[in-house]
Write an enzyme that holds these catalytic residues in place. Structure first.
Site, PDB file in Angstrom:
ATOM      1  N   GLU A   1     -17.393 -33.587   5.103  1.00 17.24           N
ATOM      2  CA  GLU A   1     -17.312 -34.648   6.119  1.00 17.24           C
ATOM      3  C   GLU A   1     -16.981 -35.922   5.361  1.00 17.24           C
ATOM      4  O   GLU A   1     -17.795 -36.401   4.575  1.00 17.24           O
ATOM      5  CB  GLU A   1     -18.635 -34.738   6.873  1.00 17.24           C
ATOM      6  CG  GLU A   1     -18.468 -35.422   8.209  1.00 17.24           C
ATOM      7  CD  GLU A   1     -19.154 -36.742   8.242  1.00 17.24           C
ATOM      8  OE1 GLU A   1     -18.576 -37.713   7.686  1.00 17.24           O
ATOM      9  OE2 GLU A   1     -20.256 -36.811   8.802  1.00 17.24           O
TER      10      GLU A   1
ATOM     11  N   CYS B   1     -19.966 -43.288   8.600  1.00 18.50           N
ATOM     12  CA  CYS B   1     -18.640 -42.657   8.661  1.00 18.50           C
ATOM     13  C   CYS B   1     -18.052 -42.703  10.074  1.00 18.50           C
ATOM     14  O   CYS B   1     -16.847 -42.806  10.228  1.00 18.50           O
ATOM     15  CB  CYS B   1     -18.695 -41.238   8.141  1.00 18.50           C
ATOM     16  SG  CYS B   1     -19.989 -40.261   8.914  1.00 18.50           S
TER      17      CYS B   1
ATOM     18  N   GLY C   1     -18.968 -37.621   1.897  1.00 16.85           N
ATOM     19  CA  GLY C   1     -18.634 -38.729   0.998  1.00 16.85           C
ATOM     20  C   GLY C   1     -17.185 -39.136   1.168  1.00 16.85           C
ATOM     21  O   GLY C   1     -16.621 -39.040   2.270  1.00 16.85           O
ATOM     22  N   SER C   2     -16.580 -39.570   0.074  1.00 17.69           N
ATOM     23  CA  SER C   2     -15.227 -40.116   0.153  1.00 17.69           C
ATOM     24  C   SER C   2     -14.175 -39.011   0.239  1.00 17.69           C
ATOM     25  O   SER C   2     -14.424 -37.873  -0.170  1.00 17.69           O
ATOM     26  CB  SER C   2     -14.954 -40.973  -1.083  1.00 17.69           C
ATOM     27  OG  SER C   2     -14.995 -40.158  -2.227  1.00 17.69           O
TER      28      SER C   2
ATOM     29  N   LYS D   1     -28.013 -32.509  -4.242  1.00 21.09           N
ATOM     30  CA  LYS D   1     -27.722 -33.581  -5.208  1.00 21.09           C
ATOM     31  C   LYS D   1     -27.469 -34.849  -4.397  1.00 21.09           C
ATOM     32  O   LYS D   1     -26.398 -35.040  -3.843  1.00 21.09           O
ATOM     33  CB  LYS D   1     -26.478 -33.198  -6.017  1.00 21.09           C
ATOM     34  CG  LYS D   1     -26.417 -33.781  -7.416  1.00 21.09           C
ATOM     35  CD  LYS D   1     -26.342 -35.281  -7.482  1.00 21.09           C
ATOM     36  CE  LYS D   1     -24.967 -35.851  -7.233  1.00 21.09           C
ATOM     37  NZ  LYS D   1     -24.933 -37.322  -7.236  1.00 21.09           N
TER      38      LYS D   1
ATOM     39  N   TRP E   1     -24.803 -42.081  -0.154  1.00 20.18           N
ATOM     40  CA  TRP E   1     -25.873 -43.080  -0.254  1.00 20.18           C
ATOM     41  C   TRP E   1     -26.205 -43.741   1.076  1.00 20.18           C
ATOM     42  O   TRP E   1     -27.219 -44.426   1.190  1.00 20.18           O
ATOM     43  CB  TRP E   1     -25.480 -44.170  -1.269  1.00 20.18           C
ATOM     44  CG  TRP E   1     -24.045 -44.610  -1.153  1.00 20.18           C
ATOM     45  CD1 TRP E   1     -23.012 -44.161  -1.916  1.00 20.18           C
ATOM     46  CD2 TRP E   1     -23.480 -45.540  -0.227  1.00 20.18           C
ATOM     47  NE1 TRP E   1     -21.837 -44.747  -1.520  1.00 20.18           N
ATOM     48  CE2 TRP E   1     -22.099 -45.605  -0.484  1.00 20.18           C
ATOM     49  CE3 TRP E   1     -23.998 -46.330   0.793  1.00 20.18           C
ATOM     50  CZ2 TRP E   1     -21.237 -46.432   0.248  1.00 20.18           C
ATOM     51  CZ3 TRP E   1     -23.146 -47.143   1.525  1.00 20.18           C
ATOM     52  CH2 TRP E   1     -21.785 -47.177   1.245  1.00 20.18           C
TER      53      TRP E   1
HETATM   54  P1  NDP Z   1     -18.332 -40.270  -3.404  1.00 19.07           P
HETATM   55  O1  NDP Z   1     -17.554 -39.400  -2.502  1.00 19.07           O
HETATM   56  O2  NDP Z   1     -17.841 -40.430  -4.792  1.00 19.07           O
HETATM   57  O3  NDP Z   1     -19.857 -39.767  -3.497  1.00 19.07           O
HETATM   58  C1  NDP Z   1     -20.470 -38.898  -2.566  1.00 19.07           C
HETATM   59  C2  NDP Z   1     -21.380 -37.925  -3.319  1.00 19.07           C
HETATM   60  O4  NDP Z   1     -20.601 -37.120  -4.197  1.00 19.07           O
HETATM   61  C3  NDP Z   1     -22.412 -38.605  -4.203  1.00 19.07           C
HETATM   62  O5  NDP Z   1     -23.602 -37.851  -4.246  1.00 19.07           O
HETATM   63  C4  NDP Z   1     -21.742 -38.586  -5.555  1.00 19.07           C
HETATM   64  O6  NDP Z   1     -22.643 -38.720  -6.623  1.00 19.07           O
HETATM   65  C5  NDP Z   1     -21.112 -37.221  -5.532  1.00 19.07           C
HETATM   66  N1  NDP Z   1     -20.025 -37.037  -6.489  1.00 19.07           N
HETATM   67  C6  NDP Z   1     -19.341 -37.973  -7.187  1.00 19.07           C
HETATM   68  N2  NDP Z   1     -18.389 -37.396  -7.951  1.00 19.07           N
HETATM   69  C7  NDP Z   1     -18.469 -36.059  -7.724  1.00 19.07           C
HETATM   70  C8  NDP Z   1     -17.750 -34.922  -8.199  1.00 19.07           C
HETATM   71  N3  NDP Z   1     -16.754 -35.036  -9.062  1.00 19.07           N
HETATM   72  N4  NDP Z   1     -18.094 -33.707  -7.722  1.00 19.07           N
HETATM   73  C9  NDP Z   1     -19.087 -33.559  -6.825  1.00 19.07           C
HETATM   74  N5  NDP Z   1     -19.813 -34.596  -6.349  1.00 19.07           N
HETATM   75  C10 NDP Z   1     -19.507 -35.829  -6.796  1.00 19.07           C
HETATM   76  O7  NDP Z   1     -18.477 -41.648  -2.679  1.00 19.07           O
HETATM   77  P2  NDP Z   1     -18.982 -43.061  -3.214  1.00 19.07           P
HETATM   78  O8  NDP Z   1     -20.459 -43.064  -3.167  1.00 19.07           O
HETATM   79  O9  NDP Z   1     -18.352 -43.402  -4.528  1.00 19.07           O
HETATM   80  O10 NDP Z   1     -18.371 -44.021  -2.083  1.00 19.07           O
HETATM   81  C11 NDP Z   1     -16.977 -44.261  -2.108  1.00 19.07           C
HETATM   82  C12 NDP Z   1     -16.426 -44.439  -0.723  1.00 19.07           C
HETATM   83  O11 NDP Z   1     -16.634 -43.256   0.049  1.00 19.07           O
HETATM   84  C13 NDP Z   1     -17.096 -45.524   0.074  1.00 19.07           C
HETATM   85  O12 NDP Z   1     -16.523 -46.747  -0.268  1.00 19.07           O
HETATM   86  C14 NDP Z   1     -16.843 -45.089   1.498  1.00 19.07           C
HETATM   87  O13 NDP Z   1     -15.576 -45.560   1.886  1.00 19.07           O
HETATM   88  C15 NDP Z   1     -16.814 -43.574   1.410  1.00 19.07           C
HETATM   89  N6  NDP Z   1     -18.060 -42.926   1.843  1.00 19.07           N
HETATM   90  C16 NDP Z   1     -18.024 -42.160   2.967  1.00 19.07           C
HETATM   91  C17 NDP Z   1     -19.167 -41.572   3.435  1.00 19.07           C
HETATM   92  C18 NDP Z   1     -19.183 -40.749   4.676  1.00 19.07           C
HETATM   93  O14 NDP Z   1     -20.204 -40.679   5.328  1.00 19.07           O
HETATM   94  N7  NDP Z   1     -18.126 -40.051   5.020  1.00 19.07           N
HETATM   95  C19 NDP Z   1     -20.450 -41.743   2.767  1.00 19.07           C
HETATM   96  C20 NDP Z   1     -20.373 -42.536   1.572  1.00 19.07           C
HETATM   97  C21 NDP Z   1     -19.210 -43.091   1.144  1.00 19.07           C
HETATM   98  P3  NDP Z   1     -22.963 -40.183  -7.218  1.00 19.07           P
HETATM   99  O15 NDP Z   1     -23.228 -41.098  -6.065  1.00 19.07           O
HETATM  100  O16 NDP Z   1     -24.167 -39.941  -7.999  1.00 19.07           O
HETATM  101  O17 NDP Z   1     -21.742 -40.584  -7.981  1.00 19.07           O
END
Ligand code: NDP
Length: 520
Positions: free
Chosen positions: A237, A271, A215-216, A165, A141
């Site tokens: 990443e 990140c 993501g996370s 997605k 996001w």
């Molecule tokens: P997530 O890793 O859960 O989400 C990242 C993406 O993965 C979103 O599109 C999410 O969809 C999707 N997703 C969620 N569950 C699954 C799954 N089981 N299989 C495949 N894709 C999935 O991160 P969050 O948005 O919950 O953020 C949590 C933490 O991650 C933050 O607090 C931050 O610390 C870290 N983060 C790191 C980032 C980076 O750039 N490295 C970017 C964002 C967050 P949906 O959002 O629709 O659930």
């Protein structure tokens, strides 16, 4: 857009800066992913067959349409809450730069090569780069273009169809980009956006021929595990805990300016942002004073507050980040850190705003120095010397990015000792924009890379096609006797002699070695 499955409520996209409902989009769920993949599978071979030239032209058309469309930046700012200067100066600029570079680099990355055999000199092998098929991009996001549609560029140029997605928190920019992709006449099923929650992401991973995830760490680990089980390539990443080291030889004013920006860009939700600062004791007082002055001067407001570009910090996009900031703040103060500025939510603003917060006198056991904060808080710790800075910087399960400020040679020597995929010396964050160089995390910060020729070629699989050299066809008959029925004792004796001649006396080594392996 497809209709939502009966069971899943629509996704409400809310402005983090005002709390107003921006739009509702369907949760297309696993069914939406299945539909998108069925269409993408039909479109992918035609896209590959179109050739690199046409694909590059499609990408350029798309870039121009995105640049010309005022809705893109407006939507991005509305759903993320970030300042316009970041929407344009980071995300849009990056999108253009990635397309510029990738179009050129793809010519190198996808170029066919011929490899010759020294042993079977009658043969030559053509290395052909074929796309994987349908690549899934799962975006976060915090950067609705940069880590979403921009990550589709390399797979698309390589000849793959892409299903993206985006995060349920900020899906609107991706939908707009998909609309523009179609509007300029590009094949609709080659780049599709499926909106949904986590289950849609999980369903995507079950179908992809390769996946790019940002993501996370926790979700990234699940994605990588599923990709491994399916034996498909996976690039992740994930989080960062990037250290910022200030040596006594640093230009302190510039270091403070850079520390302020890299800690609070997009309210700390990046990140590779600066997550923790280590400063050498002799200059610590002066550096802290300069940094505190800069953080106090930051202007925070809802992004569309006039004049455009007239403030520095917008909203926090993801409510959970404010809770993390508050937890890290309480933990640090409880363990003896001093609050230099910030420290609370903005009660005067309707949306999600937390003051830019600077902590001094931090120690390594504080959560703010060990766990990803990903929000508008940064902590400074004094260290005795560079040795201690390196040791503490490396004391992390993450290794995405790092910064060193100091005299160039000294800073470079420190940089080489850091356990981090990226290090930048006497500057901050702009290394993300150096798209020529592969970028990836060490340790739990991820697997694989984006950027560079490597970041394009990874979305292909190599096919080695071995053919005969026509001019050497007569000689080939001799080779054919070697490995064909019926076996013959005279051939075996000749084979034995020639094998010893070639290998035991090192003759083969003298004849030549593979490219890039020539010794002195
Ligand atoms: P997530 O890793 O859960 O989400 C990242 C993406 O993965 C979103 O599109 C999410 O969809 C999707 N997703 C969620 N569950 C699954 C799954 N089981 N299989 C495949 N894709 C999935 O991160 P969050 O948005 O919950 O953020 C949590 C933490 O991650 C933050 O607090 C931050 O610390 C870290 N983060 C790191 C980032 C980076 O750039 N490295 C970017 C964002 C967050 P949906 O959002 O629709 O659930």
């Amino acid at each position: 857009m497809t209709s939502p499955p009966d069971s899943a409520p629509p996704i409400r996209v809310v402005s983090p800066a005002t709390g107003e409902l921006l739009a509702e989009v369907p949760d297309e769920g696993a069914a939406g992913v299945v539909r998108a993949f069925a269409a993408a599978r039909v479109a992918a071979p035609l896209w590959e067959a179109a050739g690199l030239g046409r694909r590059a032209e499609a990408l350029r058309r798309w870039r121009d349409a995105v640049l010309d469309d005022p809705e893109v930046v407006r939507t991005l700012v509305a759903e993320s809450g970030k300042p316009r200067q970041e929407a344009e100066g980071v995300e849009l600029l990056y999108f253009c730069e990635v397309i510029r570079f990738s179009v050129r680099a793809a010519r190198v990355a996808l170029r066919e090569e011929t490899r010759s055999s020294l042993l079977f000199l009658v043969k030559k092998t053509r290395l052909v780069r074929r796309p994987l098929g349908v690549v899934g991009v799962i975006g976060p996001w915090n950067f609705p273009i940069l880590n979403n549609a921009a990550d589709a560029v390399a797979p698309l140029l390589s000849g793959n169809a892409v299903v993206l997605k985006p995060s349920e928190v900020t899906p609107l920019t991706s939908l707009r980009l998909a609309e523009l992709w179609r509007k300029v006449g590009n094949p609709a099923d080659v780049f599709q956006v499926v909106t949904g929650r986590g289950e849609a992401g999980a369903a995507l991973v079950e179908r992809v021929d390769g996946v790019m995830f940002t993501g996370s760490v926790a979700t990234g680990r699940n994605v990588a595990a599923r990709a491994a089980a399916r034996l498909v390539p996976c690039v992740t990443e994930l989080g960062g805990k990037s250290p910022f080291i200030v040596l006594a030889s640093a230009d302190l004013d510039r270091a403070a300016e850079a520390a302020a920006w890299s800690s609070f860009v997009h309210s700390g939700q990046a990140c590779i942002r600066t997550e923790r600062i280590y400063v050498e004791e002799p200059v610590a007082g002066r550096f802290e004073e300069l940094l505190a002055g800069r953080v106090r001067a930051l202007r925070q407001a809802p992004p569309e507050t006039p004049p455009p570009g007239g403030h520095d910090l917008g909203a926090v996009t993801f409510p959970r980040q404010i809770e993390v900031v508050e937890r890290h703040l309480a933990d640090a103060v409880g363990k003896g850190a001093r609050l230099a500025c910030g420290g609370k939510r903005r009660a005067d603003l309707a949306g999600l705003f937390f003051e830019p917060t600077l902590l001094l006198g931090a120690t390594q056991e504080m959560a703010a120095m060990r766990e990803e904060t990903f929000g508008p808080l940064v902590a400074v710790m004094r260290v005795a010397d560079a040795e201690e800075a390196v040791r503490l910087a490396n004391e992390s399960h993450l290794g995405l990015n790092a910064t060193v400020f100091g005299a160039p040679d000294e800073a470079m020597a420190v940089a080489r000792r850091l356990e981090s995929g990226q290090v930048i010396v006497n500057d901050v964050l702009v290394n993300y924009m150096v798209v020529e160089a592969p970028l990836g995390g060490w340790k739990e910060s991820g697997l694989g890379v984006r950027h560079g020729v490597e970041g394009i070629r990874q979305w292909t699989r190599t096919q080695a096609i071995t053919v005969r050299r026509p001019l050497l066809a007569p000689v080939e008959r001799l080779f054919a006797k070697l490995l064909a029925f019926p076996y013959d004792p005279r051939v075996l004796a000749a084979l034995r002699r020639s094998t010893r001649l070639l290998y035991r006396r090192g003759l083969r080594a003298k004849l030549g070695s593979p490219p890039g392996e020539r010794g002195p």
